[in-house]
Design a protein around this motif. Structure first.
Motif, PDB file in Angstrom:
ATOM      1  N   ARG A 335       8.275  10.184  39.935  1.00  0.00           N
ATOM      2  CA  ARG A 335       8.789  11.253  40.800  1.00  0.00           C
ATOM      3  C   ARG A 335       7.772  11.569  41.884  1.00  0.00           C
ATOM      4  O   ARG A 335       6.576  11.322  41.732  1.00  0.00           O
ATOM      5  CB  ARG A 335       9.127  12.515  40.002  1.00  0.00           C
ATOM      6  CG  ARG A 335       7.961  13.245  39.394  1.00  0.00           C
ATOM      7  CD  ARG A 335       8.453  14.539  38.747  1.00  0.00           C
ATOM      8  NE  ARG A 335       7.360  15.345  38.222  1.00  0.00           N
ATOM      9  CZ  ARG A 335       6.880  15.239  36.997  1.00  0.00           C
ATOM     10  NH1 ARG A 335       7.392  14.362  36.165  1.00  0.00           N
ATOM     11  NH2 ARG A 335       5.884  16.011  36.602  1.00  0.00           N
ATOM     12  N   ARG A 364       1.705  18.237  34.466  1.00  0.00           N
ATOM     13  CA  ARG A 364       1.533  19.531  35.111  1.00  0.00           C
ATOM     14  C   ARG A 364       0.133  19.628  35.711  1.00  0.00           C
ATOM     15  O   ARG A 364      -0.851  19.253  35.087  1.00  0.00           O
ATOM     16  CB  ARG A 364       1.738  20.635  34.073  1.00  0.00           C
ATOM     17  CG  ARG A 364       1.704  22.031  34.640  1.00  0.00           C
ATOM     18  CD  ARG A 364       1.904  23.032  33.525  1.00  0.00           C
ATOM     19  NE  ARG A 364       1.760  24.394  34.013  1.00  0.00           N
ATOM     20  CZ  ARG A 364       1.636  25.442  33.210  1.00  0.00           C
ATOM     21  NH1 ARG A 364       1.644  25.267  31.909  1.00  0.00           N
ATOM     22  NH2 ARG A 364       1.510  26.652  33.706  1.00  0.00           N
ATOM     23  N   VAL A 413      11.392  12.059  28.519  1.00  0.00           N
ATOM     24  CA  VAL A 413      11.522  12.955  29.667  1.00  0.00           C
ATOM     25  C   VAL A 413      12.794  13.766  29.474  1.00  0.00           C
ATOM     26  O   VAL A 413      13.832  13.221  29.121  1.00  0.00           O
ATOM     27  CB  VAL A 413      11.586  12.157  30.983  1.00  0.00           C
ATOM     28  CG1 VAL A 413      11.810  13.082  32.166  1.00  0.00           C
ATOM     29  CG2 VAL A 413      10.300  11.352  31.185  1.00  0.00           C
ATOM     30  N   VAL A 439      11.042  18.356  31.874  1.00  0.00           N
ATOM     31  CA  VAL A 439      11.601  18.561  33.216  1.00  0.00           C
ATOM     32  C   VAL A 439      13.041  19.063  33.169  1.00  0.00           C
ATOM     33  O   VAL A 439      13.660  19.240  34.216  1.00  0.00           O
ATOM     34  CB  VAL A 439      11.540  17.254  34.035  1.00  0.00           C
ATOM     35  CG1 VAL A 439      10.105  16.815  34.239  1.00  0.00           C
ATOM     36  CG2 VAL A 439      12.346  16.140  33.374  1.00  0.00           C
ATOM     37  N   ALA A 443      17.469  16.339  34.460  1.00  0.00           N
ATOM     38  CA  ALA A 443      16.421  15.510  35.060  1.00  0.00           C
ATOM     39  C   ALA A 443      16.007  14.396  34.107  1.00  0.00           C
ATOM     40  O   ALA A 443      15.669  13.290  34.538  1.00  0.00           O
ATOM     41  CB  ALA A 443      15.218  16.364  35.434  1.00  0.00           C
ATOM     42  N   GLN A 521      13.827  26.506  34.094  1.00  0.00           N
ATOM     43  CA  GLN A 521      13.987  25.839  35.382  1.00  0.00           C
ATOM     44  C   GLN A 521      15.425  25.348  35.580  1.00  0.00           C
ATOM     45  O   GLN A 521      16.176  25.162  34.634  1.00  0.00           O
ATOM     46  CB  GLN A 521      13.003  24.665  35.508  1.00  0.00           C
ATOM     47  CG  GLN A 521      13.345  23.439  34.672  1.00  0.00           C
ATOM     48  CD  GLN A 521      12.781  23.503  33.262  1.00  0.00           C
ATOM     49  OE1 GLN A 521      12.590  24.568  32.694  1.00  0.00           O
ATOM     50  NE2 GLN A 521      12.529  22.332  32.693  1.00  0.00           N
ATOM     51  N   PHE A 552       8.707  26.493  31.869  1.00  0.00           N
ATOM     52  CA  PHE A 552       9.175  25.139  31.611  1.00  0.00           C
ATOM     53  C   PHE A 552       9.275  24.788  30.128  1.00  0.00           C
ATOM     54  O   PHE A 552       9.507  23.630  29.795  1.00  0.00           O
ATOM     55  CB  PHE A 552       8.264  24.130  32.326  1.00  0.00           C
ATOM     56  CG  PHE A 552       8.423  24.156  33.821  1.00  0.00           C
ATOM     57  CD1 PHE A 552       7.757  25.099  34.589  1.00  0.00           C
ATOM     58  CD2 PHE A 552       9.263  23.263  34.459  1.00  0.00           C
ATOM     59  CE1 PHE A 552       7.912  25.134  35.966  1.00  0.00           C
ATOM     60  CE2 PHE A 552       9.422  23.289  35.834  1.00  0.00           C
ATOM     61  CZ  PHE A 552       8.752  24.228  36.590  1.00  0.00           C
TER      62      PHE A 552
END
Length: 646
Positions: A335, A364, A413, A439, A443, A521, A552
């Motif tokens: 990303r 992060r 992920v 994420v 995502a 998020q 998060f």
């Protein structure tokens, strides 16, 4: 006439190593040690360690300047400074100070004009700007290091920040070292006799064992007597994890190593096609578990080479360590990352091989986030004359872990779940490292579709049908069949302060009480669930105070509620339990791991599914509270619409 020990074979190096690795695969170290942090560097964790304290454990000022209420700074700018009273509207602070009560931001000293009893500010700030919130680095009960982690300085710093001062580590493999030969004398001998050989190999091999992470156990020098060597090796088999005999491995008149190994176990290889080091002997003892036996040639160079080729990988494996590998690699960025101009930026990341390509996912970022360095297995550099790197770009990364560890890494992920850390710990026992990037569910599914992840944690509710995950997989997932592996059903609800002081029982109460809410998020499954619950209750998003304030992970939400920075947040019961909060149950939902169906044949994925279904892990997960693992490990195939034949 004395019987000579002849070579059994002249085996190619790769074949010899493969045979030895196969024969010693059952060798294990079951012992553990508890050590202080000061003695833990380079040791391997025997279990996962969880934070006792959050770090920081208070809202900390991140700049020298003045603490203010952000709302009081609105409109301040260079051409129209705003004046605030010192002591009531502004309080001078230094970096690291606790944020004063009633204040929620810090203005840098560079943007302040000191006028004695008042100050003039030339810039406004947002809430929590220049503030390190509680738990920014580590949240109490969060996994700091997993089992099987070789502890680096950053790990020790992370453990200390989390209030952990002693760690359980794998005991160092005990390696018996026996040197043989009538001609050997101690290195301290002042005047060796003619024909005497100083026993330097004993020193060499002991140092090698220490370098490889083992504990050398010198058993002294043994004369060239088969019965003496047999007795010492038998003693070593009873007390050590590996037995090394130096010299006596060839086919000379007084070379007994292979014969002794055969009498006490089995010789796997005698003679390898290398020079120096040709007459090496590789075997295993006859006991349970089988103890590896190494007969290393007596010439010093041969001894050093054979130790590196055969002893090092064995001791490293038994101790849970990996030999350092290539330090720099090319990888595809998963990303986009942004960076300010003017500085080289080093971004901590996790790298893994997906579909044959090495990918790297940034972790992060933040100056105080020690755990991102502790968890990273790679580092990438953003050059100072660029503002970032686009997704899909091939970047040069520096490996922070051995290449072998990166190659066996599984990259997850998607949605956060506290029990994933337990799964990672169980997989570490099988030399599989599971790393996560939180994420959000959607995502994560997108990352799975783009080949940027092996696994996507997901719990996406489809409001129209009331089902989970299928519609999201069809819309955002790969254009190929996807396996949904059930991890658990988990309880979602309002995480509230102990005693539920506001009496919150629903989102209607949250809106009525103007309770301070902490959200997740965009595209997180929990946020999508919130939106659906609000829609069902006819509650406008604007009625929720703090809807736009996000964290998060479930643990981060619970930490802020526990500390008093928020009144409530939607999350899982396990997070509430971990941080000592109360919980108001609102929903029970499935949490699945999405995996491409064709990856089910990957041995690591097979082991992951087997581990999820194992009663031991299921029991650990249910002890967290709010989980039902009855269907854990079940697999359901979802075929996207575009892949369905008409």
């Amino acid at each position: 006439m004395t019987e000579r020990a002849l070579f059994l074979h002249d085996v190619p190096l790769d074949d010899a190593r493969d045979a030895f690795v196969s024969a010693t695969a059952g060798a294990r170290i079951e012992r553990t040690d508890e050590v202080d942090l000061a003695a833990a560097l380079d040791r391997v964790t025997a279990r996962a360690h969880f934070a006792r304290l959050s770090s920081p454990h208070y809202h900390a000022c991140a700049m020298d300047g003045v603490a203010v209420l952000a709302a009081a700074t609105a409109g301040a700018r260079e051409t129209a400074p705003r004046e605030l009273r010192v002591g009531t509207e502004a309080i001078w602070v230094d970096t690291g100070d606790p944020l004063p009560q009633g204040m929620d931001a810090v203005i840098m000293a560079e943007h302040v004009d000191d006028r004695g009893e008042s100050i003039a500010i030339r810039a406004s700030v947002a809430p929590f700007e220049h503030v390190r919130p509680i738990g920014e680095d580590i949240i109490a009960s969060e996994a700091v290091v997993a089992r099987g982690r070789r502890l680096a300085p950053a790990d020790l710093a992370a453990l200390a920040s989390a209030g952990i001062t002693r760690v359980d580590v794998v005991a160092r493999p005990r390696v018996a070292i026996v040197t043989t030969g009538d001609e050997l004398v101690d290195p301290s001998t002042e005047h060796p006799a003619r024909g005497a050989i100083v026993d330097s190999n004993g020193v060499l091999l002991a140092a090698c064992v220490r370098q490889y992470g083992g504990e050398p156990v010198p058993l002294g020098r043994v004369r060239d007597r088969v019965e003496e060597l047999t007795a010492v090796v038998r003693e070593a088999l009873a007390t050590c994890d590996v037995v090394v005999v130096n010299a006596g491995s060839s086919a000379g008149r007084d070379d007994y190593t292979a014969r002794v190994f055969k009498s006490l176990g089995r010789v796997i290889v005698h003679g390898v096609a290398i020079r120096p080091g040709h007459p090496v002997v590789l075997g295993i003892g006859s006991g349970k578990p089988a103890i590896p036996l190494l007969g290393i040639p007596g010439y010093p160079v041969s001894a050093a080479i054979c130790a590196e080729l055969f002893l090092r990988p064995l001791v490293e494996r038994l101790g849970g360590r990996d030999v350092p590998d290539v330090p720099e690699l090319d990888a595809r960025l998963t990303r986009k990352v942004f960076s300010p101009l003017g500085e080289d930026e080093y971004v901590r990341a996790v790298a893994a091989r997906v579909d044959g390509a090495l990918v790297v996912a940034p972790l992060r970022r933040g100056a105080g986030v020690i755990t991102s360095l502790a968890r990273a297995n790679a580092m990438l550099t953003i050059p100072r004359l660029t503002e970032g790197i686009a997704e899909g770009t091939t970047v040069r990364i520096r490996a922070l872990r051995p290449l072998a560890a990166i190659e066996r890494t599984l990259l997850a992920v998607g949605s956060h779940d506290v029990a994933i850390d337990l799964l990672a710990g169980e997989l570490a026992a099988h030399d599989i490292e599971l790393v996560s990037a939180n994420v959000g569910s959607i995502a994560g599914i997108v990352a799975l579709a783009s080949g940027a992840a092996h696994v996507a944690g997901t719990h996406v509710l489809d409001a129209a049908t009331g089902t989970y995950n299928d519609r999201a997989i069809a819309r955002y997932g790969p254009a190929e069949p996807v396996a949904l592996v059930r991890f658990a059903e988990r309880e979602q609800g309002l995480i509230v302060a102990p005693g539920n002081p506001l009496g919150l029982q629903s989102f209607a109460h949250v809106a009525e009480q103007r309770a301070r809410y902490i959200n997740r998020q965009r595209d997180a499954g929990t946020r999508l669930l919130l939106d659906e619950l609000l829609a069902r209750a006819g509650i406008a998003i604007g009625a929720i105070v703090g809807y736009d304030r996000i964290e998060f992970s479930h643990l981060a939400v619970a930490a802020l509620v526990a500390e008093g920075s928020a009144d409530c947040g939607l999350g899982i019961r396990a997070a509430a339990n971990a941080l000592g909060c109360d919980f108001v149950s609102l929903a029970f939902e499935p949490y699945d791991l999405a995996i491409r169906e064709r990856d089910l044949t990957d041995p690591r994925i097979a082991r992951l599914i087997e581990t999820i279904a194992a009663p031991s892990l299921r029991a650990q997960i249910e002890r967290l509270g709010g989980y039902n693992t009855q269907h854990a490990g079940s697999v359901r195939i979802v075929v996207p619409r575009e892949a369905v034949a008409p």
